[in-house]
Design an enzyme around this catalytic site. Sequence first.
Site, mmCIF file in Angstrom:
data_model
loop_
_atom_site.group_PDB
_atom_site.id
_atom_site.type_symbol
_atom_site.label_atom_id
_atom_site.label_comp_id
_atom_site.label_asym_id
_atom_site.label_seq_id
_atom_site.Cartn_x
_atom_site.Cartn_y
_atom_site.Cartn_z
ATOM 1 N N TRP A 75 54.766 27.852 9.377
ATOM 2 C CA TRP A 75 53.580 28.799 9.267
ATOM 3 C C TRP A 75 54.278 30.292 9.533
ATOM 4 C CZ3 TRP A 75 51.363 32.932 12.252
ATOM 5 C CH2 TRP A 75 50.079 33.233 11.674
ATOM 6 N N GLY A 102 58.333 30.131 17.019
ATOM 7 C CA GLY A 102 58.059 31.295 17.782
ATOM 8 C C GLY A 102 58.406 32.548 17.062
ATOM 9 N N LYS A 491 33.262 29.021 11.604
ATOM 10 C CA LYS A 491 33.467 27.704 10.859
ATOM 11 C C LYS A 491 33.287 27.709 9.280
ATOM 12 C CE LYS A 491 34.952 25.873 13.179
ATOM 13 N NZ LYS A 491 35.294 26.109 14.394
ATOM 14 N N GLU A 494 36.493 30.115 7.962
ATOM 15 C CA GLU A 494 37.798 29.294 8.356
ATOM 16 C C GLU A 494 37.975 28.285 7.024
ATOM 17 O OE1 GLU A 494 38.961 28.764 12.760
ATOM 18 O OE2 GLU A 494 36.727 27.666 12.108
ATOM 19 N N LYS A 609 46.431 25.463 13.685
ATOM 20 C CA LYS A 609 45.906 24.873 14.811
ATOM 21 C C LYS A 609 46.330 25.529 16.130
ATOM 22 C CE LYS A 609 42.926 21.820 16.473
ATOM 23 N NZ LYS A 609 41.602 22.387 16.185
HETATM 24 C C1 G6P Z 1 43.521 29.001 16.324
HETATM 25 C C2 G6P Z 1 42.621 27.733 15.853
HETATM 26 C C3 G6P Z 1 41.251 28.015 16.431
HETATM 27 C C4 G6P Z 1 41.121 28.122 17.868
HETATM 28 C C5 G6P Z 1 41.794 29.105 18.353
HETATM 29 C C6 G6P Z 1 42.184 29.409 19.884
HETATM 30 O O1 G6P Z 1 42.859 30.204 15.597
HETATM 31 O O2 G6P Z 1 42.652 27.816 14.365
HETATM 32 O O3 G6P Z 1 40.421 26.811 15.845
HETATM 33 O O4 G6P Z 1 39.711 28.318 18.314
HETATM 34 O O5 G6P Z 1 43.343 29.390 17.749
HETATM 35 O O6 G6P Z 1 43.035 28.224 20.010
HETATM 36 P P1 G6P Z 1 43.073 27.472 21.307
HETATM 37 O O7 G6P Z 1 43.824 26.253 21.445
HETATM 38 O O8 G6P Z 1 43.489 28.423 22.364
HETATM 39 O O9 G6P Z 1 41.413 26.805 21.888
#
Ligand code: G6P
Length: 614
Positions: A75, A102, A491, A494, A609
């Site tokens: 990514w 990282g 949602k 995204e 994610k």
């Molecule tokens: C990313 C994901 C989201 C998530 C956010 C926080 O942006 O795409 O779906 O809500 O990170 O992630 P976490 O694992 O801390 O809930």
Amino acid sequence: MCGIVGYVGKQQAYPILIKGLHRLEYRGYDSAGLALINANDELNVYKTKGKVVNLEHFVEGKDSTGCIGIAHTRWATHGEPSQINAHPHYSKTKNIALIHNGIIENYADLKKKLQAKGIEFVSDTDTEVLVHLIEYIYQRDKSNMVTAVQVALNQVIGAYAIAIIDRNNPETLIVARKSSPLVIGIGDGEFFLASDASPIVEYTKQMIFLDNDEIAVINLKSGVKVKKLNNVEVTPEIKEVMLDVGQLEKGGYPHFMLKEIFEQPECLINCMKGRVNVDLNDVKLAAIIDNKQTLLNANRIVILACGTSWHSGLIGKYLIETFCKIPVDVEYASEFRYRNSVISPNDVVIAISQSGETADTLAAIELAREKGAFVYGICNAVGSSIPRVTHTGSYIHVGPEIGVASTKAFTGQVTVLTMFALALAKAKNIIEHDKFLEMIKELSLIPDKIREVLKHNDKIADLAKIFTYARNFIYLGRGYCFPVALEGALKLKEISYIHAEGYPAAEMKHGPIALIDEEMPVVFIATQNSLYEKVVSNMQEVKARKGRIIAIVNKGDHKLQELADYCIEVPATVDSLEPLITSIPMQLLAYHIAVCKGKNVDQPRNLAKSVTVE
Ligand code: G6P
């Protein structure tokens, strides 16, 4: 972000690495690559732009043999997604290959110094600095590779999980971590490596979760040796990870996201298991029992989270303030960590994270701890970083969430926050007995009520077809359903790439109302709670301006069936539990619109994610 996989053993590494990359694709999927050392000690690196499947096609017909290898799904942070910027990166002599998850913050400075020594860079990545630096130190100091890695990492500022293979040492993987996760699987005469347990679990349940500033040498003959970057040896703790491979597969659904939406009734049953007891009329969370006094003494609660988890945190605020009468602030972790946040030892921080790895949330926790706050974690991923740096916490137990857009983790977080609020209110003795009983009963009915909502899946799929034209959406709700409006809009953004705004319904008249015309779809969460009449008035305002209304209503609400253009019926519950029910049609609507538009719902563009960069 980025996923790391590694293997050393007696089997061919290639199929294990590819399968592992597929499992980790949720972490990043703009390019992928792998490195293998074959039986002639040749180091082959293959990489491509795009998804792991592109890599598989690219490797076809090439030498993919070797019992040791590392692989990466990227990514992009530094340098566009391209074959050249994909990992692994070679060292100058091409003896070493390295993968990294990282960000190396001082890479520009290090790069300049290495270029001055005559080292040429081929990519735009921060990662390439690492592999050149390690080899440069190795040659300069005539030391061994592990020491060279240690010396190099001591010069690095930033976050990393790295894995290295060296063709002069073809039975050894060298790995290290700081802030980004890394798990080592211990099999029978073979070793696995990954960013999380999911690529490892089908081979072994015995795992070591590497800690910050640790470096591990994984040798086929001598096993795993771990030390700190300052050379102090550590005895690694081997944990048994109980994760079912079946949970990682799609189970007949076209997408993980749909599977995860449909799993929610079961997930919430698991989440409440052993915690909500309807027969004894009780709610117990071990972390509250163990830390009762600290929690009772809390002057204030500060909830820290990002993304969807922040939305569940906002619902948590409403719950905790209603039931526990403790003031609650909800903050984006990224804002909290960089402003002059006021935190004192009498504050309790609740950190919410599905992945348990979000860099901003981790940094915010560290800051809160430095200021003396007690930190309570609410996480899904067992063994992830956040549960290890918090004082206590509760897992949500909804199983691995693979779809990038969070669904079951959201309702799991809200369920844990509900149990938290109820258990703490009871411990404080400030909730009326009848109210407490009503809440327990209603909470236990939620899984069945979600099942009822899921029956509308086909109807919502039909509705979605009507709205694929839309370029904008507005989501409105009040009270407990205001955060649901925010989450519904998120949602949709995204996964369908349609611009959407979530607003408190009454705020609409202070701006968004200007956007409403006959083209604008407006989703109202208009269940018959204490704010129902007020929401209906807001709906009238939209109707008067010819907006196209989709309303989430309670069963048999004929009034709104006339007012709205389209209605989705949901069963009634108490106000404070409505988010658990009303968020389901939001998820399904976003899912079906994205499917109609032909989007990749499980892996939307530019998202990941697990966001391990700030
Ligand atoms: C990313 C994901 C989201 C998530 C956010 C926080 O942006 O795409 O779906 O809500 O990170 O992630 P976490 O694992 O801390 O809930």
